[in-house]
Design an enzyme around this catalytic site. Structure first.
Site, PDB file in Angstrom:
ATOM      1  N   CYS A   2       3.266-118.695  23.063  1.00  0.00           N
ATOM      2  CA  CYS A   2       4.441-119.793  23.224  1.00  0.00           C
ATOM      3  C   CYS A   2       3.838-121.047  22.831  1.00  0.00           C
ATOM      4  O   CYS A   2       4.543-121.704  22.198  1.00  0.00           O
ATOM      5  CB  CYS A   2       4.801-119.458  24.492  1.00  0.00           C
ATOM      6  SG  CYS A   2       6.183-120.819  25.215  1.00  0.00           S
ATOM      7  N   CYS A   5       6.985-116.845  32.382  1.00  0.00           N
ATOM      8  CA  CYS A   5       8.333-117.472  32.785  1.00  0.00           C
ATOM      9  C   CYS A   5       9.502-116.466  32.615  1.00  0.00           C
ATOM     10  O   CYS A   5      10.492-116.799  33.272  1.00  0.00           O
ATOM     11  CB  CYS A   5       8.491-118.931  31.946  1.00  0.00           C
ATOM     12  SG  CYS A   5       8.819-118.252  30.077  1.00  0.00           S
TER      13      CYS A   5
END
Length: 381
Positions: free
Chosen positions: A120, A217
């Site tokens: 990410c 997440c």
């Protein structure tokens, strides 16, 4: 809190007043990035807050410990309103799914133990978001990561955070020299997370006591297998639990439910020796178990290397460094032998247990706090 001691430069390293220095702050809605934004706004910088919506936040809205979800976007926006700087929410759902979630699912099913937070940073935050910051005419981009950027003889260097307990260097090894030139990490020199929370309280931020995010997440409840099954139906096909000597010891309900080094929950009691998961064979649908010594690894093939040393990676036959093969372990002494600009064989001077494909191998200086980059552990075939 000054970042540079040259009297001609402001605290972000530019030879102009803070008011003429635009900085994009990547705001997750948590306390760290909120403090960075409030601090820089307080210093008089031209702050622009940007929050990424990375996945459908409806499902995670009420979950604690999930980052970049709906409530986090609200928290980031509130900080921006209170401190008086603009704030934008960018929909990066498709980018995030293509660049991070799909690979996470595929590598997990291939028996690897992926670290999507690194991908990410590499493929979304420090690539697409960084380009967006440049499109906004920002001089630099700041984040709430606990890592340090220091100026060396050959330009900016990456260094571990002052607080070893908060250090995030393992997740940022793939930051390139070009990205490092543009990035700033104002929290890296702080002595502790408590210091960050104290600053949040000083600025009157509502997120001062907000808990840290713990899980990946898009897996806010920690149930990796459930997410994989949704992304890749059929991944939980049953198969055999096999001893390394070939004996079939039992059945499992899907390779994705196991990780290298696992001992508990194997469902094969009554054996005289403790057994650990030593290999996951997705093609044969086998979970291979064996004694602990089979977990010890001395030689690690590493690829996709991002090198942050001063001399070219292949300019030496060997680099004597320390390496981390898991985020939770201390760096251990090792020798890197480059095979190309981006591949190498890493020899651990002391064998490590549970070295797993899909994890990162991050390079540290033997003395001091400098980080020399790192790469991805793979099987080597």
């Amino acid at each position: 809190m000054a970042l540079d001691h040259d009297s001609n430069l402001n605290s972000l390293g530019f030879a102009k007043p803070p008011s003429e220095t635009r900085v994009v702050v990547a705001m997750s809605g948590g306390v760290d990035s909120s403090v960075v934004a409030a601090y820089l706004a307080d210093q008089g910088y031209d702050v622009v807050g940007v929050t990424l919506q990375l996945y459908d936040h409806g499902a995670a809205l009420a979950k604690k410990g999930a980052c970049c979800a709906g409530i986090d976007i609200h928290d980031a926006r509130r900080v921006a309103e209170e401190r008086g700087f603009p704030h934008y929410v960018l929909d990066y759902e498709n980018i995030f799914k293509d660049a991070v979630i799909d690979e996470f699912a595929d590598s997990y099913l291939a028996g690897a133990t992926p670290v999507p937070c690194i991908r990410c940073n590499e493929r979304v935050k420090f690539k697409d978001l960084l380009e967006t910051a440049k499109d906004l005419d920002a001089d630099c981009m700041a984040t709430g990561h606990y890592i340090q950027r220091k100026m060396g003889a050959n330009g900016p260097e990456l260094h571990s955070a002052e607080d070893a307990n908060r250090d995030q260097s393992y997740f940022l090894f793939s930051t390139t020299p070009e990205q490092l030139d543009y990035l700033r990490f104002p929290l890296g020199h702080l002595p502790s997370k408590d210091a960050t929370r104290e600053m949040a309280a000083q600025y009157g931020l509502a997120v001062a006591d907000k808990p840290d995010s713990q899980d990946i997440c898009f897996v806010p409840d920690g149930n990796y297998a459930g997410v994989i099954e949704k992304l890749r139906p059929g991944a939980a096909e049953p198969g055999d639990i096999v001893h390394s000597d070939g004996r079939v010891l039992g059945r499992h309900n899907g390779v994705l439910h196991y990780t290298i080094g696992q001992r508990r929950g194997l469902g094969i009691g009554g054996l005289s020796e403790p057994l650990y998961v030593v290999k996951l064979d997705v093609d044969k649908k086998q979970v291979v178990v064996g004694p602990k010594e089979l977990l010890a690894t001395r030689t690690i093939p590493v690829r996709e290397i991002n090198w942050l040393g001063d001399a070219p990676f292949t300019s030496q036959d060997e680099w004597h460094v320390k390496v981390k093969v898991r985020s939770t372990r201390p760096p251990r002494e090792a020798i890197i032998r480059p095979l190309s600009d981006t591949t190498a064989e890493v020899e651990l001077l002391t064998p490590e247990e549970g070295v797993s494909p899909g994890q990162a191998c991050v390079f540290y200086a033997t003395e001091g706090s400098r980080i020399f980059g790192g790469g991805w552990i793979w099987r080597g075939y």
